[in-house]
Design a protein around this motif. Structure first.
Motif, PDB file in Angstrom:
ATOM      1  N   SER A 112       0.861  -1.173   0.000  1.00  0.00           N
ATOM      2  CA  SER A 112       0.000   0.000   0.000  1.00  0.00           C
ATOM      3  C   SER A 112       0.903   1.230   0.000  1.00  0.00           C
ATOM      4  N   LEU A 113       0.839   2.004  -1.073  1.00  0.00           N
ATOM      5  CA  LEU A 113       1.778   3.121  -1.242  1.00  0.00           C
ATOM      6  C   LEU A 113       0.995   4.429  -1.241  1.00  0.00           C
TER       7      LEU A 113
ATOM      8  N   GLN B 203      -1.555  -1.116  -4.173  1.00  0.00           N
ATOM      9  CA  GLN B 203      -2.328   0.110  -4.399  1.00  0.00           C
ATOM     10  C   GLN B 203      -1.359   1.304  -4.385  1.00  0.00           C
ATOM     11  N   ILE B 204      -1.444   2.117  -5.420  1.00  0.00           N
ATOM     12  CA  ILE B 204      -0.565   3.302  -5.478  1.00  0.00           C
ATOM     13  C   ILE B 204      -1.447   4.552  -5.469  1.00  0.00           C
ATOM     14  N   ALA B 205      -1.280   5.363  -4.405  1.00  0.00           N
ATOM     15  CA  ALA B 205      -2.151   6.531  -4.257  1.00  0.00           C
ATOM     16  C   ALA B 205      -1.648   7.741  -5.042  1.00  0.00           C
ATOM     17  N   GLY B 206      -0.409   7.688  -5.509  1.00  0.00           N
ATOM     18  CA  GLY B 206       0.143   8.837  -6.226  1.00  0.00           C
ATOM     19  C   GLY B 206       0.463   8.500  -7.669  1.00  0.00           C
TER      20      GLY B 206
ATOM     21  N   SER C 164      -3.250  -0.979  -9.149  1.00  0.00           N
ATOM     22  CA  SER C 164      -4.079   0.168  -9.504  1.00  0.00           C
ATOM     23  C   SER C 164      -3.324   1.440  -9.122  1.00  0.00           C
ATOM     24  N   VAL C 165      -3.352   2.394 -10.033  1.00  0.00           N
ATOM     25  CA  VAL C 165      -2.636   3.660  -9.817  1.00  0.00           C
ATOM     26  C   VAL C 165      -3.666   4.789  -9.811  1.00  0.00           C
ATOM     27  N   THR C 166      -3.662   5.559  -8.741  1.00  0.00           N
ATOM     28  CA  THR C 166      -4.672   6.610  -8.600  1.00  0.00           C
ATOM     29  C   THR C 166      -4.421   7.780  -9.549  1.00  0.00           C
TER      30      THR C 166
ATOM     31  N   ALA D 159      -5.857   5.357 -13.179  1.00  0.00           N
ATOM     32  CA  ALA D 159      -6.951   6.333 -13.208  1.00  0.00           C
ATOM     33  C   ALA D 159      -6.616   7.533 -14.092  1.00  0.00           C
ATOM     34  N   GLY D 160      -5.339   7.881 -14.157  1.00  0.00           N
ATOM     35  CA  GLY D 160      -4.951   9.060 -14.928  1.00  0.00           C
ATOM     36  C   GLY D 160      -4.402   8.691 -16.296  1.00  0.00           C
TER      37      GLY D 160
END
Lengths: 175, 552
Positions: free
Chosen positions: B279-280, B298-301, B315-317, B334-335
């Motif tokens: 979890s990043l 999970q990548i939040a950035g 998954s990349v936010t 997402a981007g």
């Protein structure tokens, strides 16, 4: 003649005047010696920038009085020049009897010097700058950060104090 | 009859009203007219003139009382210059010695060892060696040299103290020395918030263990099961992070496996990088031969990578930026995705919320499974940039930037020298004095940011630190301009007595611009111009009081 040799001659000739200027501004002999030495050190280092068409005294005195005034400011002894001046311009109306020249002539050098030394700094400094360093009122005003008329007022006050002091001395010691 | 005031009469008597512009002013004229008709005021003016004369005489007697014969001119004390020169020389020596030892000696030995080895280790082993050297010896050495520099800095007020001994201003000097000493000695050691762990073989932070500091670990194998409430910096051959890192994670190794939770940014370089169920919490910067991010990660950035192979199932936010030989996307981004790759594959599970832009040798290198989805546009941007190395002389923007610098430097230089004419009075001496100028410039260039950082460590010094850095940047920018003007002025002075500011500045800037643009030598000349310019400005500042009197 090398610059060093020329400077040594100028030093011999002008040291007494620079020393006297510094002593009158700073009041202490040690301080004056240091200031005079520092003045000539600065002058020596920047001798190449000296323009011969300008009198050497003007140049070296300029360095000296700048140094001394910086010194006084660093000592935090420089007094606010404004308060005493307010209102004075309006109240000077007619010429008073001038006796300072007579008073000075009547005293010995020691008494005169003592009277000048006894002046508050804010009166003594413009007096010395005007009558020993031979600076104009405008030059003194620029140096001290005040107006020309304020310089005049300070000089008037200085003379008033000198008169009073010399009168008192004269009465005490009529010889 | 209204008489003029005593002040007006004194100004008149002292010739103050006889100078321009007062000579024909209304006050002077009024007094002239009044004196024609008023004997009392004429007497007063005469008396005031006598008074001036007598005062001048009285003060001149003071001059006569000075014993001229007893005094001799003492040459300016060599103490100051000697101290400064020693200080500069010691500082340069310390920096060169430290730089040599830290950067070259050990790095050179490591390179030789690496080249001489019979097997080909990964580049990360060399990086590890260098990192370990810095960690083991470099930090101590840096501390020692910093102490030396600070000690030398302390010498300045001490010498000033010695010099000021007989003077009446000993108290401020003493206070200055005390304050400087206290400030330097009172700097809080930065090590308090840093925990360093070094082992030859293995370091394990157990699951129940919590560290409340930033941790720096150097070992062969490092495993972090526990929690770090700070940043975690690791250099090792094998690293596994299964625990929690509250801050940033910076890791260098041969093999890295991360399955824990990282709240801050992650920066990793390794041969092999694996993220399994990690979890990043922030951006991810990765470099390596092989990078794999599984579907539980999970990548939040943002994700930025440079690798031979990248398999992205996570998954990349936000966005993905990737340079890879082979890029396989299986997860959800997402981007946008921007990629430079030889081959790009979007697997059946891949979905991209934004645009996909890619560079490759040809458009067909992108393979998109029929079940993959891209919400935005898919754009082929052509071949990768910079595939053939070209010199910067080949690009027109190099000339454009040089021209812009030239014009900006001229404008700034013209304004600066007009506003501060003394900047144009700098004089570069020959011989040892010139070397001293260069030494001072080098010291200013190097020491100002170091001092700013040191000052910045103490919280109260932070504004001072910013001011120092700002002044340093301005001085850096002005340095070449000041030197350029000096060069231009010196050349023109040989032909004309008074060179114009604009012409001298233009000529000097032209010479400096051409010299610093030369191939190979340009960089060295630019550095030389910078340190000379800086040295000249520092000397000008140090001697600012010396010529004050001459400018009045």
């Amino acid at each position: 003649m090398s610059n060093s040799a020329a400077f040594a001659i100028l030093y011999q000739e002008y040291y007494p005047r620079v020393f006297a200027l510094c002593r009158l501004l700073l009041l202490t002999r040690d301080g004056a010696e240091d200031a005079a030495q520092e003045t000539f050190t600065k002058a020596y280092k920047n001798f190449r920038q000296y323009q011969p068409e300008r009198p050497f005294w003007h140049w070296v005195a300029s360095i000296a009085h700048h140094h001394c005034i910086d010194e006084l400011r660093q000592r935090n002894r420089w007094q606010n020049l404004e308060p005493d001046v307010e209102g004075v311009l309006d109240h000077l109306e007619s010429p008073e009897p001038v006796t300072l020249d007579l008073l000075i002539s009547a005293q010995d050098q020691h008494q005169v010097r003592k009277a000048i030394d006894g002046l508050p700094e804010k009166y003594r400094v413009p007096l010395v700058l005007a009558y020993l360093a031979q600076l104009s009122y405008d030059e003194i005003a620029a140096l001290l950060g005040i107006s020309r008329n304020h310089v005049g007022v300070l000089l008037l006050r200085a003379k008033e104090r000198l008169r009073a002091q010399l009168r008192t001395t004269g009465l005490r010691d009529p010889s | 009859m209204n008489h003029p005031t005593e002040l007006a009469l004194m100004l008149y008597a002292d010739q103050t009203l006889h100078n321009k512009p007062d000579r024909n002013g209304p006050e002077a004229v009024a007094i002239d007219q009044h004196l024609d008709t008023c004997p009392a005021c004429r007497r007063a003016v005469a008396a005031l003139s006598r008074e001036t004369h007598v005062l001048s005489q009285a003060l001149s007697l003071e001059v006569a009382a000075t014993p001229a014969g007893k005094v001799r001119f003492r040459q300016p004390s060599p103490w100051r210059e000697a101290t400064l020169t020693t200080f500069v020389a010691a500082g340069i020596t310390a920096l060169v010695q430290w730089g040599w030892k830290a950067l070259f000696e050990e790095a050179a030995l490591a390179s030789v060892a690496w080249a001489a080895s019979t097997w080909m280790p990964s580049v990360y082993s060399l990086a590890n060696d260098v990192f370990l050297f810095f960690q083991h010896k470099g930090a101590d050495m840096f501390d020692n040299y910093l102490a030396l520099i600070l000690g030398l800095a302390l010498l300045v007020p001490l010498v000033a103290l010695v010099k000021a001994r007989p003077k009446s201003n000993i108290l401020p000097t003493l206070l200055m020395a005390l304050v400087t000493g206290t400030a330097l000695l009172g700097i809080a050691p930065s090590g308090h918030a840093l925990q360093i762990i070094t082992e030859e073989h293995t370091v394990i932070i157990e699951a129940e263990e919590t560290i409340d500091d930033t941790v720096l670990i150097a070992a062969r194998d490092v495993t972090v099961h526990g929690k770090v409430n700070g940043n975690l910096l690791v250099a090792a051959e094998d690293i596994a992070v299964t625990g929690v890192v509250d801050g940033n994670l910076i890791v260098f190794a041969d093999d890295i496996e991360i399955s824990g939770s990282i709240q801050g940014m992650t920066v990793s370089a390794a041969d092999s990088l694996e993220f399994n169920g990690a979890s990043l919490g922030s951006d991810l910067w990765l470099a390596g031969d092989s990078i794999e991010l599984d579907e539980q990660t999970q990548i939040a950035g943002n994700l930025s990578t440079a690798s031979s192979a990248l398999t992205l199932a996570s998954s990349v936010t936000k966005d993905v930026y990737s340079a890879a030989d082979r890029l396989v996307i299986k997860g959800h981004v997402a981007g946008d995705v921007e990629a430079v790759a030889r081959h790009i594959e979007l697997a059946d599970t891949a979905s991209i919320g934004g645009n996909l832009q890619y560079r490759s040798s040809n458009q067909e290198e992108l393979v998109v499974d029929e079940n993959a989805s891209v919400a935005g546009d898919v754009a082929y941007k052509g071949e990768p940039k910079g595939s053939g190395m070209r010199h910067h002389f080949d690009f027109y923007d190099f000339y454009l930037w040089k021209l812009l610098w030239f014009v900006a430097a001229f404008i700034v230089g013209w304004i600066a020298i007009t506003l501060i004419p003394r900047l144009g009075d700098v004089q570069l001496q020959s011989g040892v004095a010139g070397l001293k100028t260069a030494g001072i410039g080098l010291l200013a260039l190097v020491s100002a940011p170091v001092m700013a950082i040191v000052v910045g460590i103490t919280l109260v010094g932070l504004p001072l630190s910013f001011i120092t850095i700002a002044c340093w940047l301005v001085a850096w920018y002005l340095s070449q301009i000041v030197l350029a003007y000096y060069i231009g002025r010196s050349i023109i002075e040989k032909r004309h007595d008074r060179p114009g500011l604009a012409v001298a500045l233009l000529l000097g800037l032209l010479i400096v611009t051409l010299a610093t643009s030369l191939p190979l030598l340009g960089g060295v000349l630019a550095l030389l111009a910078t340190i000379l310019g800086l040295g000249l400005m520092v000397e000008l500042w140090l001697n600012r009081d010396s010529i004050t009197g001459t400018l009045q």
